[in-house]
Design a protein around this motif. Structure first.
Motif, PDB file in Angstrom:
ATOM      1  N   THR A  47     -10.895   2.858 -21.172  1.00  0.00           N
ATOM      2  CA  THR A  47     -11.943   3.254 -22.124  1.00  0.00           C
ATOM      3  C   THR A  47     -12.113   4.770 -22.138  1.00  0.00           C
ATOM      4  OG1 THR A  47     -13.837   3.306 -20.584  1.00  0.00           O
ATOM      5  CG2 THR A  47     -13.160   1.142 -21.435  1.00  0.00           C
ATOM      6  N   VAL A  48     -12.913   5.228 -23.098  1.00  0.00           N
ATOM      7  CA  VAL A  48     -13.450   6.592 -23.099  1.00  0.00           C
ATOM      8  C   VAL A  48     -14.967   6.426 -23.120  1.00  0.00           C
ATOM      9  CG1 VAL A  48     -13.634   8.776 -24.336  1.00  0.00           C
ATOM     10  CG2 VAL A  48     -11.452   7.543 -24.321  1.00  0.00           C
ATOM     11  N   ASP A  49     -15.584   6.667 -21.988  1.00  0.00           N
ATOM     12  CA  ASP A  49     -16.994   6.313 -21.784  1.00  0.00           C
ATOM     13  C   ASP A  49     -17.931   7.342 -22.426  1.00  0.00           C
ATOM     14  OD1 ASP A  49     -19.482   5.553 -20.922  1.00  0.00           O
ATOM     15  OD2 ASP A  49     -18.962   5.457 -18.799  1.00  0.00           O
ATOM     16  N   PRO A  50     -18.595   7.015 -23.538  1.00  0.00           N
ATOM     17  CA  PRO A  50     -19.487   7.985 -24.181  1.00  0.00           C
ATOM     18  C   PRO A  50     -20.767   8.247 -23.399  1.00  0.00           C
ATOM     19  CG  PRO A  50     -19.676   5.874 -25.280  1.00  0.00           C
ATOM     20  CD  PRO A  50     -18.570   5.740 -24.269  1.00  0.00           C
ATOM     21  N   LEU A  51     -21.137   7.303 -22.513  1.00  0.00           N
ATOM     22  CA  LEU A  51     -22.317   7.525 -21.671  1.00  0.00           C
ATOM     23  C   LEU A  51     -22.060   8.642 -20.668  1.00  0.00           C
ATOM     24  CD1 LEU A  51     -23.347   3.820 -21.035  1.00  0.00           C
ATOM     25  CD2 LEU A  51     -24.327   5.409 -22.692  1.00  0.00           C
ATOM     26  N   ASN A  52     -20.876   8.661 -20.109  1.00  0.00           N
ATOM     27  CA  ASN A  52     -20.486   9.753 -19.227  1.00  0.00           C
ATOM     28  C   ASN A  52     -20.489  11.073 -19.979  1.00  0.00           C
ATOM     29  OD1 ASN A  52     -19.233  11.003 -16.835  1.00  0.00           O
ATOM     30  ND2 ASN A  52     -17.420  11.135 -18.140  1.00  0.00           N
ATOM     31  N   VAL A  53     -20.016  11.049 -21.229  1.00  0.00           N
ATOM     32  CA  VAL A  53     -19.938  12.275 -22.027  1.00  0.00           C
ATOM     33  C   VAL A  53     -21.337  12.827 -22.328  1.00  0.00           C
ATOM     34  CG1 VAL A  53     -19.160  13.277 -24.199  1.00  0.00           C
ATOM     35  CG2 VAL A  53     -17.727  11.602 -23.026  1.00  0.00           C
ATOM     36  N   ILE A  54     -22.259  11.955 -22.759  1.00  0.00           N
ATOM     37  CA  ILE A  54     -23.589  12.489 -23.106  1.00  0.00           C
ATOM     38  C   ILE A  54     -24.305  13.033 -21.864  1.00  0.00           C
ATOM     39  CG2 ILE A  54     -23.826  11.019 -25.151  1.00  0.00           C
ATOM     40  CD1 ILE A  54     -25.888   9.345 -23.576  1.00  0.00           C
ATOM     41  N   SER A  55     -23.993  12.469 -20.688  1.00  0.00           N
ATOM     42  CA  SER A  55     -24.590  13.005 -19.461  1.00  0.00           C
ATOM     43  C   SER A  55     -24.115  14.430 -19.210  1.00  0.00           C
ATOM     44  CB  SER A  55     -24.220  12.112 -18.276  1.00  0.00           C
ATOM     45  OG  SER A  55     -24.694  10.795 -18.452  1.00  0.00           O
ATOM     46  N   HIS A  56     -22.831  14.678 -19.409  1.00  0.00           N
ATOM     47  CA  HIS A  56     -22.295  16.026 -19.206  1.00  0.00           C
ATOM     48  C   HIS A  56     -22.761  16.991 -20.306  1.00  0.00           C
ATOM     49  CE1 HIS A  56     -19.634  15.530 -15.725  1.00  0.00           C
ATOM     50  NE2 HIS A  56     -19.460  14.280 -16.152  1.00  0.00           N
ATOM     51  N   ILE A  57     -22.921  16.481 -21.516  1.00  0.00           N
ATOM     52  CA  ILE A  57     -23.448  17.348 -22.585  1.00  0.00           C
ATOM     53  C   ILE A  57     -24.878  17.763 -22.250  1.00  0.00           C
ATOM     54  CG2 ILE A  57     -24.205  17.380 -24.994  1.00  0.00           C
ATOM     55  CD1 ILE A  57     -21.773  15.654 -25.689  1.00  0.00           C
ATOM     56  N   HIS A  58     -25.680  16.821 -21.795  1.00  0.00           N
ATOM     57  CA  HIS A  58     -27.068  17.135 -21.423  1.00  0.00           C
ATOM     58  C   HIS A  58     -27.093  18.271 -20.404  1.00  0.00           C
ATOM     59  CE1 HIS A  58     -31.101  16.919 -19.973  1.00  0.00           C
ATOM     60  NE2 HIS A  58     -31.390  15.747 -20.485  1.00  0.00           N
ATOM     61  N   ILE A  59     -26.284  18.147 -19.365  1.00  0.00           N
ATOM     62  CA  ILE A  59     -26.247  19.193 -18.329  1.00  0.00           C
ATOM     63  C   ILE A  59     -25.704  20.496 -18.903  1.00  0.00           C
ATOM     64  CG2 ILE A  59     -25.158  19.870 -16.146  1.00  0.00           C
ATOM     65  CD1 ILE A  59     -25.174  16.832 -15.430  1.00  0.00           C
ATOM     66  N   GLY A  60     -24.667  20.399 -19.722  1.00  0.00           N
ATOM     67  CA  GLY A  60     -24.070  21.600 -20.287  1.00  0.00           C
ATOM     68  C   GLY A  60     -25.022  22.389 -21.178  1.00  0.00           C
ATOM     69  N   LEU A  61     -25.855  21.684 -21.921  1.00  0.00           N
ATOM     70  CA  LEU A  61     -26.786  22.376 -22.809  1.00  0.00           C
ATOM     71  C   LEU A  61     -27.794  23.232 -22.035  1.00  0.00           C
ATOM     72  CD1 LEU A  61     -27.537  19.591 -25.470  1.00  0.00           C
ATOM     73  CD2 LEU A  61     -26.083  21.605 -25.724  1.00  0.00           C
ATOM     74  N   GLN A  62     -28.141  22.811 -20.831  1.00  0.00           N
ATOM     75  CA  GLN A  62     -29.102  23.584 -20.046  1.00  0.00           C
ATOM     76  C   GLN A  62     -28.544  24.935 -19.599  1.00  0.00           C
ATOM     77  OE1 GLN A  62     -32.138  22.284 -20.218  1.00  0.00           O
ATOM     78  NE2 GLN A  62     -31.052  20.636 -21.286  1.00  0.00           N
ATOM     79  N   GLU A  63     -27.202  25.044 -19.592  1.00  0.00           N
ATOM     80  CA  GLU A  63     -26.593  26.323 -19.231  1.00  0.00           C
ATOM     81  C   GLU A  63     -26.875  27.401 -20.273  1.00  0.00           C
ATOM     82  OE1 GLU A  63     -25.163  26.727 -16.236  1.00  0.00           O
ATOM     83  OE2 GLU A  63     -25.796  24.656 -15.941  1.00  0.00           O
ATOM     84  N   ILE A  64     -27.199  26.995 -21.495  1.00  0.00           N
ATOM     85  CA  ILE A  64     -27.585  27.981 -22.515  1.00  0.00           C
ATOM     86  C   ILE A  64     -28.794  28.775 -22.020  1.00  0.00           C
ATOM     87  CG2 ILE A  64     -28.439  28.312 -24.868  1.00  0.00           C
ATOM     88  CD1 ILE A  64     -26.981  25.752 -25.660  1.00  0.00           C
ATOM     89  N   LEU A  65     -29.749  28.058 -21.436  1.00  0.00           N
ATOM     90  CA  LEU A  65     -30.987  28.701 -20.987  1.00  0.00           C
ATOM     91  C   LEU A  65     -30.758  29.551 -19.744  1.00  0.00           C
ATOM     92  CD1 LEU A  65     -33.420  25.647 -21.338  1.00  0.00           C
ATOM     93  CD2 LEU A  65     -32.584  27.202 -23.101  1.00  0.00           C
ATOM     94  N   SER A  66     -29.959  29.043 -18.811  1.00  0.00           N
ATOM     95  CA  SER A  66     -29.826  29.734 -17.523  1.00  0.00           C
ATOM     96  C   SER A  66     -28.767  30.826 -17.513  1.00  0.00           C
ATOM     97  CB  SER A  66     -29.513  28.718 -16.414  1.00  0.00           C
ATOM     98  OG  SER A  66     -28.253  28.112 -16.636  1.00  0.00           O
ATOM     99  N   ARG A  67     -27.790  30.751 -18.428  1.00  0.00           N
ATOM    100  CA  ARG A  67     -26.681  31.687 -18.353  1.00  0.00           C
ATOM    101  C   ARG A  67     -26.344  32.420 -19.649  1.00  0.00           C
ATOM    102  NH1 ARG A  67     -27.848  31.477 -14.037  1.00  0.00           N
ATOM    103  NH2 ARG A  67     -26.661  30.998 -12.142  1.00  0.00           N
ATOM    104  N   GLU A  68     -26.921  32.026 -20.756  1.00  0.00           N
ATOM    105  CA  GLU A  68     -26.494  32.619 -22.015  1.00  0.00           C
ATOM    106  C   GLU A  68     -27.607  33.319 -22.789  1.00  0.00           C
ATOM    107  OE1 GLU A  68     -23.882  30.362 -24.455  1.00  0.00           O
ATOM    108  OE2 GLU A  68     -23.148  29.133 -22.808  1.00  0.00           O
ATOM    109  N   VAL A  69     -28.838  33.091 -22.402  1.00  0.00           N
ATOM    110  CA  VAL A  69     -29.972  33.729 -23.076  1.00  0.00           C
ATOM    111  C   VAL A  69     -30.611  34.713 -22.110  1.00  0.00           C
ATOM    112  CG1 VAL A  69     -32.225  33.331 -24.123  1.00  0.00           C
ATOM    113  CG2 VAL A  69     -30.369  31.725 -24.546  1.00  0.00           C
ATOM    114  N   ALA A  70     -30.952  35.898 -22.605  1.00  0.00           N
ATOM    115  CA  ALA A  70     -31.565  36.914 -21.745  1.00  0.00           C
ATOM    116  C   ALA A  70     -32.850  36.385 -21.118  1.00  0.00           C
ATOM    117  CB  ALA A  70     -31.866  38.167 -22.570  1.00  0.00           C
ATOM    118  N   PRO A  71     -33.130  36.748 -19.868  1.00  0.00           N
ATOM    119  CA  PRO A  71     -34.310  36.218 -19.178  1.00  0.00           C
ATOM    120  C   PRO A  71     -35.618  36.430 -19.927  1.00  0.00           C
ATOM    121  CG  PRO A  71     -32.868  37.322 -17.630  1.00  0.00           C
ATOM    122  CD  PRO A  71     -32.302  37.583 -18.988  1.00  0.00           C
TER     123      PRO A  71
END
Length: 399
Positions: A206-230
């Motif tokens: 299979t290609v598990d979309p539940l696993n994918v959305i979990s990683h997307i959720h975590i990845g999106l938080q990196e916008i706040l911690s690493r890509e936007v000025a404090p």
């Protein structure tokens, strides 16, 4: 000595409370507000207005003579899709709740409508009353603008009031913000992930979309911690994650939904771009695909500095000095919440004023959008008077 408009508004307190409680008890959502719309139309007609429903549940009425400039007053009327947990005798009976105080706003503007009728001969222009649906879903203001609320007659300036509960400010306190960006822009998005379903005992097929959305959720938080000025405030929240129907089956599809709140169009554009890139990139890494759809949004409310200074002066006529507050003085310069009055503020000089309607010290302990939030009705007459006095004073000083 109280300003005469405060005293006159206070004399209508019983009617203001009646308005508020009827609307609260019959809370409706989005732009489907048949009970609320009919009530407001009926009350305005009884006052001598000729109100018009210019779009679904969007009501406009006009006070004054067809001359001079036009000042717009706006109140939103919709509730939230949540069940109230209070024991008020006028508790909502619809399964929805006015947890953001829009019942208070509508009652105050109806109160202002009566006061404006009583003083119609004194108006140096016109006051347009805008009763708006669908603020919570960020659709109503734009719908009313598209239907012509800012035209015929052309609106020259606009004001809205928003009540607050659970804040450490005495009820009836008025907050007049400084000019510039006040609220966050909002963008609501859905992310659909296409995978390949199969048996839970054979995940390798299979290609598990539940696993994918979990990683997307975590990845999106990196916008706040690493890509936007404090110092560049951004809030990115995932409020929904869905997928699958049983324990031993890997589904074909999974979904996320959330909102991004930003200040300034440059940051807003960047965050939206990165949401799309991260979702697609992460999905591709795990052999899936992702589609991002931004389903609704609104820009930031921008307060006009000249109008702000005038409103502050006008408000000082109504309330005591210790109840007239510059939000910056208490560390409140921007709000992370969004407000679709922003669409009006892009078109005409505008201001959003806040009105305290219950503090923890006054036993109003819950914040807005909470199922137990309550609002102090003692603030109603202050809001009605403020709407009226600001509109009349602005017209007098801006001929």
């Amino acid at each position: 000595m109280k300003h005469k408009m405060i005293s006159k508004a206070l004399s209508h307190k019983e009617t203001l409370v009646r308005h508020r409680r009827f609307i609260h008890e019959n809370a409706e959502i989005h732009n489907d507000l048949p009970i609320t719309t009919q009530y407001v139309l009926s009350e305005l007609k009884a006052m001598g207005y000729e109100p018009e429903e210019i779009c679904q549940s969007g009501i406009v009425a006009l006070a004054g003579k067809r001359k001079g400039k036009t000042f717009l007053l706006r109140a939103d009327m919709d509730a939230l899709p949540m069940v109230e947990e209070n024991t008020l005798h006028f508790k909502s009976n619809t399964g929805h709740m006015h947890a953001c105080g829009h019942d208070m706003h509508t009652a105050m503007l109806l109160g202002a409508a009566r006061l404006l009728k009583e003083h119609e001969d004194e108006l140096d222009g016109q006051v347009k009353l805008m009763f708006q649906p669908a603020e919570e879903t960020l659709h109503g203001a734009k719908a009313m603008i598209d239907a012509g609320v800012l035209k015929n007659p052309t609106v020259d300036a606009a004001m809205m009031i928003h009540v607050m509960s659970g804040m450490p400010l005495p009820s009836g306190s008025v907050l007049v913000p400084q000019g510039g960006v006040l609220s966050a822009a909002a963008d609501w998005f859905n992310i659909s992930v296409q995978g390949k379903g199969g048996h839970g005992a054979m995940p390798n097929t299979t290609v598990d979309p539940l696993n994918v959305i979990s990683h997307i959720h975590i990845g999106l938080q990196e916008i706040l911690s690493r890509e936007v000025a404090p110092g560049d405030n951004v809030a990115l929240t995932i409020g929904q994650m869905h997928g699958g129907s049983t324990s031993n089956v890997i589904p074909d599809m999974a979904y996320l939904a959330g909102t991004a709140r930003t200040f300034g169009e440059e940051t807003r554009s960047y965050v939206k771009q990165r949401i799309e890139e991260i979702a697609s990139g992460v999905a591709a890494t795990y052999r899936a695909s992702a589609e991002v759809v931004f389903e609704r949004g609104c820009p930031s409310v921008v307060v006009d500095q000249k109008l702000r200074d005038q409103v502050y002066t006008f408000a000082s006529d109504l309330v005591a000095a210790d109840r007239l507050i510059d939000p910056a003085a208490i560390g409140f310069t921007k709000m992370s919440g969004s407000e679709d009055f922003s669409h009006v503020s892009l078109e005409v000089p505008s201001i959003m004023v806040s009105l305290a309607a219950g503090s923890p010290e006054e036993n109003y302990t819950f914040p807005m959008h909470h199922p137990k939030v309550m609002f102090d009705e003692e603030a109603l007459h202050v809001g009605a008077a403020l709407y009226t006095h600001v509109a009349m004073s602005w017209l007098k000083h801006n001929k």
